[in-house]
Design a protein around this motif. Structure first.
Motif, short mmCIF file in Angstrom:
data_model
loop_
_atom_site.label_atom_id
_atom_site.label_comp_id
_atom_site.label_asym_id
_atom_site.label_seq_id
_atom_site.Cartn_x
_atom_site.Cartn_y
_atom_site.Cartn_z
N PHE A 10 -0.74 3.78 13.62
CA PHE A 10 0.68 3.77 13.28
C PHE A 10 1.17 2.52 12.55
O PHE A 10 2.37 2.31 12.46
CB PHE A 10 1.51 3.94 14.55
CG PHE A 10 1.30 5.25 15.27
CD1 PHE A 10 0.74 6.32 14.61
CD2 PHE A 10 1.65 5.39 16.59
CE1 PHE A 10 0.54 7.53 15.26
CE2 PHE A 10 1.46 6.59 17.26
CZ PHE A 10 0.90 7.66 16.60
N GLY A 11 0.28 1.67 12.06
CA GLY A 11 0.73 0.50 11.33
C GLY A 11 1.47 -0.47 12.21
O GLY A 11 1.28 -0.54 13.43
N ALA A 12 2.38 -1.25 11.60
CA ALA A 12 3.10 -2.29 12.35
C ALA A 12 4.39 -1.78 12.97
O ALA A 12 4.82 -2.28 14.01
CB ALA A 12 3.41 -3.47 11.42
N PHE A 51 -2.74 8.05 6.97
CA PHE A 51 -3.55 8.67 5.93
C PHE A 51 -4.60 7.71 5.37
O PHE A 51 -5.55 8.15 4.72
CB PHE A 51 -2.66 9.18 4.79
CG PHE A 51 -2.00 10.49 5.10
CD1 PHE A 51 -2.45 11.67 4.53
CD2 PHE A 51 -0.92 10.56 5.97
CE1 PHE A 51 -1.84 12.88 4.82
CE2 PHE A 51 -0.30 11.76 6.26
CZ PHE A 51 -0.77 12.93 5.69
N THR A 52 -4.43 6.42 5.60
CA THR A 52 -5.42 5.46 5.09
C THR A 52 -6.72 5.52 5.87
O THR A 52 -7.72 4.94 5.44
CB THR A 52 -4.86 4.04 5.13
OG1 THR A 52 -4.62 3.66 6.50
CG2 THR A 52 -3.55 3.94 4.36
N LEU A 78 -5.94 14.71 10.39
CA LEU A 78 -6.17 13.27 10.30
C LEU A 78 -7.19 12.78 11.30
O LEU A 78 -7.95 11.86 11.02
CB LEU A 78 -4.83 12.52 10.50
CG LEU A 78 -3.79 12.79 9.42
CD1 LEU A 78 -2.49 12.09 9.74
CD2 LEU A 78 -4.30 12.35 8.05
N ALA A 79 -7.19 13.34 12.52
CA ALA A 79 -8.18 12.94 13.51
C ALA A 79 -9.56 13.41 13.07
O ALA A 79 -9.71 14.51 12.54
CB ALA A 79 -7.83 13.51 14.88
N MET A 112 -8.93 12.56 2.25
CA MET A 112 -7.68 12.72 1.52
C MET A 112 -7.24 11.38 0.95
O MET A 112 -7.44 10.34 1.57
CB MET A 112 -6.59 13.29 2.44
CG MET A 112 -6.86 14.71 2.89
SD MET A 112 -5.51 15.41 3.90
CE MET A 112 -5.70 14.48 5.41
N PRO A 113 -6.61 11.36 -0.23
CA PRO A 113 -6.18 10.09 -0.82
C PRO A 113 -5.05 9.45 -0.02
O PRO A 113 -4.21 10.14 0.56
CB PRO A 113 -5.71 10.49 -2.22
CG PRO A 113 -5.34 11.94 -2.09
CD PRO A 113 -6.28 12.51 -1.08
N ALA A 114 -5.00 8.11 -0.02
CA ALA A 114 -4.00 7.40 0.77
C ALA A 114 -2.58 7.69 0.28
O ALA A 114 -1.64 7.72 1.08
CB ALA A 114 -4.28 5.89 0.71
N TRP A 115 -2.42 7.92 -1.04
CA TRP A 115 -1.08 8.17 -1.56
C TRP A 115 -0.46 9.44 -0.99
O TRP A 115 0.76 9.61 -1.00
CB TRP A 115 -1.08 8.24 -3.10
CG TRP A 115 -1.99 9.27 -3.69
CD1 TRP A 115 -3.23 9.08 -4.20
CD2 TRP A 115 -1.72 10.69 -3.84
NE1 TRP A 115 -3.76 10.26 -4.67
CE2 TRP A 115 -2.86 11.26 -4.46
CE3 TRP A 115 -0.65 11.50 -3.54
CZ2 TRP A 115 -2.95 12.63 -4.76
CZ3 TRP A 115 -0.72 12.86 -3.82
CH2 TRP A 115 -1.85 13.41 -4.42
N LEU A 116 -1.32 10.32 -0.46
CA LEU A 116 -0.80 11.55 0.12
C LEU A 116 0.06 11.25 1.35
O LEU A 116 0.93 12.04 1.71
CB LEU A 116 -1.96 12.47 0.50
CG LEU A 116 -1.61 13.93 0.80
CD1 LEU A 116 -0.92 14.59 -0.38
CD2 LEU A 116 -2.88 14.70 1.17
N GLY A 117 -0.17 10.09 1.98
CA GLY A 117 0.65 9.70 3.12
C GLY A 117 2.11 9.50 2.74
O GLY A 117 3.01 9.90 3.48
N VAL A 118 2.35 8.91 1.58
CA VAL A 118 3.72 8.73 1.11
C VAL A 118 4.37 10.08 0.84
O VAL A 118 5.53 10.33 1.20
CB VAL A 118 3.74 7.85 -0.15
CG1 VAL A 118 5.16 7.72 -0.69
CG2 VAL A 118 3.14 6.49 0.15
#
Length: 503
Positions: free
Chosen positions: A410-412, A79-80, A353-354, A85-91
């Motif tokens: 996908f981060g780390a 989401f970042t 997201l894409a 859309m705000p990043a907090w929406l990912g959580v």
């Protein structure tokens, strides 16, 4: 329930979520499988002590909630990269998805309590069978979400993971439950039951030890490119030339010996079918007998020439700039590649997201390509590789499986988890798997799940080697997910036979 009474109630529930999170620590990149097995053992003690079915279901649901929140933390990272859309929406998305996915462990726990609570051995056997079935359901219902099946715990212990050749990934999940039940038998001094479970675990490596041999370096010569293009730069204006230059540099110069060059998912932003110059630009990189497989986007047009949809595709380009084949990703990611209920969700400001305004359309499913000079190659794009029993074209079995992916989302934690699941596909099908990703982890996996070569996360580089020779189809490759269901059936027969014997 009010005030002070609420806190002890919530603390009692959250302890099961903590236990579920401990079980998720067995997944990559931590690979703390002993911690995961201990958490499962404590879960089974909780099941046995539950006084009502409702209590058991709640235990399983809270366990699942913690298990998936930790195991799916990488989703929040995606989401970042979406400015709309705000990043907090990912959580929030991780928690909401986990609220749903926790239903499946809850059902497995409920079945174990209903049919096995009177006896610890029977509980272990029923729980293992129920976990196999509910995990398959999780991977199937509502398009399925198969990420991090419990059997991935065994990937660091490849001899045990080799049992996937016979019982598949979902069967390995049942095996994890049996392993967690072994200390329960020892604590209760159930020596015969403990010996039976230990014997079953000791037999698990046999499928890998008895598997037909294969010759490393006897197959096709592949050249895998990992350009280390991070997600925020992938579609950014002004970065197109720099990104393509990285691909060119890592592809290298043509040689006398033919190469099958493999680029990641969506490696090029150009529309290869509609922009001939884009294919010609790639063709100039190739030797006379080289072929290049790259991810890209195909546009679907209506009769009036309006773009109405898109495909997440893989193209084969030859030295004459011809497109020899196209594979369209079949198992799309909801909210990632298309927006369900688009009129409603877009009205409240949500988007997929894409990047892009067109939703992706799914392809028909697994397909193999007969490539001149390189044999038969199968393709699974990114997320598709996680679906056990759904990755091979059974009518045209490939010599290896190409998995172009974009793990830059996908981060780390996501990339090593994705790699671990790809290794299980290699073991199940008895086929080499080759991964090409923009930021890692690109890898070559042999038919026994071993890593022959890999590139670290956030590293630019290339892998060039010859693939292992193909091997005959494994039992799982022939029987598919009927085999883990047969394994679950045997566990249930053993559970009820033990019940009758105990009486």
């Amino acid at each position: 329930m009010r005030g002070r009474a609420m806190l002890p109630w919530l603390a009692g529930k959250l302890r099961w979520s903590v236990l579920g999170a401990a079980a998720a620590m067995g997944f990559a990149p931590l690979d703390l499988w002993p911690v995961a097995l201990a958490a499962l053992a404590l879960l089974m003690i909780g099941i046995a002590r539950a006084e009502r079915l409702r209590t058991a279901l709640a235990i399983g649901w809270w366990f699942g909630l913690g298990h998936f929140v930790l195991g799916l933390d990488w989703i929040a990272e995606a989401f970042t990269f979406q400015a709309a859309m705000p990043a907090w929406l990912g959580v929030v998305a991780v928690v909401l998805l986990s609220l749903y996915l926790a239903v499946y462990p809850a059902v497995a726990v409920g079945l174990a309590w209903r049919w096995g609570r009177q006896d610890r051995l029977r509980l272990v056997l029923v729980f293992a069978a129920a976990w196999i079935v509910t995990e398959w359901l999780r991977a199937t219902l509502f398009t399925g979400f198969a990420w991090n099946p419990l059997g991935v715990l065994w990937v660091p212990l490849l001899p045990i993971a080799g049992a996937a050749k016979w019982i598949g990934t979902y069967g390995l999940g049942g095996l994890a439950i049996l392993a967690a039940g072994l200390p329960l038998m020892l604590v209760q001094r159930r020596w015969i039951a403990a010996a039976a479970l230990a014997a079953g675990l000791a037999l698990a490596p046999l499928p890998l030890l008895l598997a037909p041999g294969h010759a490393d370096g006897a197959g096709d010569r592949v050249h895998i490119v990992q350009p280390n293009i991070v997600q925020q730069d992938k579609w950014a204006k002004g970065f197109e030339a720099r990104n393509f230059a990285r691909l060119v540099r890592l592809t290298g110069r043509p040689e006398a010996e033919p190469r099958l060059i493999l680029w990641p998912e969506a490696a090029v932003p150009d529309y290869l079918e509609d922009e001939p110059w884009a294919a010609r630009r790639i063709a100039r990189l190739l030797g006379p007998r080289d072929l290049l497989m790259t991810g890209g986007v195909a546009i679907e047009w209506d009769r009036d020439g309006n773009a109405i949809g898109a495909r997440n595709s893989m193209f084969v380009v030859d030295p004459r700039a011809r497109l020899l084949g196209r594979y369209d990703k079949a198992h799309l990611v909801p909210y990632g590649e298309y927006l369900p209920m688009r009129p409603i969700l877009s009205a409240i400001g949500l988007s997929r997201l894409a990047p892009g305004d067109l939703d992706f359309w799914p392809g028909p499913g697994p397909r193999s390509f007969d490539l001149p000079g390189f044999g038969v190659v199968g393709v699974q794009v990114c997320y598709e590789i996680i679906f056990s029993g759904q990755v091979i074209d059974r009518a045209n079995r490939p010599t290896f499986l190409f998995n172009p992916s974009n793990d830059a989302w996908f981060g780390a934690s996501g990339p090593p988890q994705h790699l671990a699941q790809a290794r299980l596909r290699a073991i199940e099908e008895g086929i080499a798997v080759v991964r090409a990703t923009p930021t890692g982890i690109s890898a070559v996996i042999d038919p026994d799940g071993r890593l022959l070569a890999s590139l670290d996360w956030r590293t630019a580089g290339a892998i060039e080697l010859r693939l292992p020779s193909p091997v005959p189809p494994t039992p799982f490759a022939r029987g598919g997910n009927i085999l883990p269901f047969l394994f679950a059936g045997l566990l249930l027969i053993a559970a009820f036979a033990h019940r009758r014997f105990a009486r």
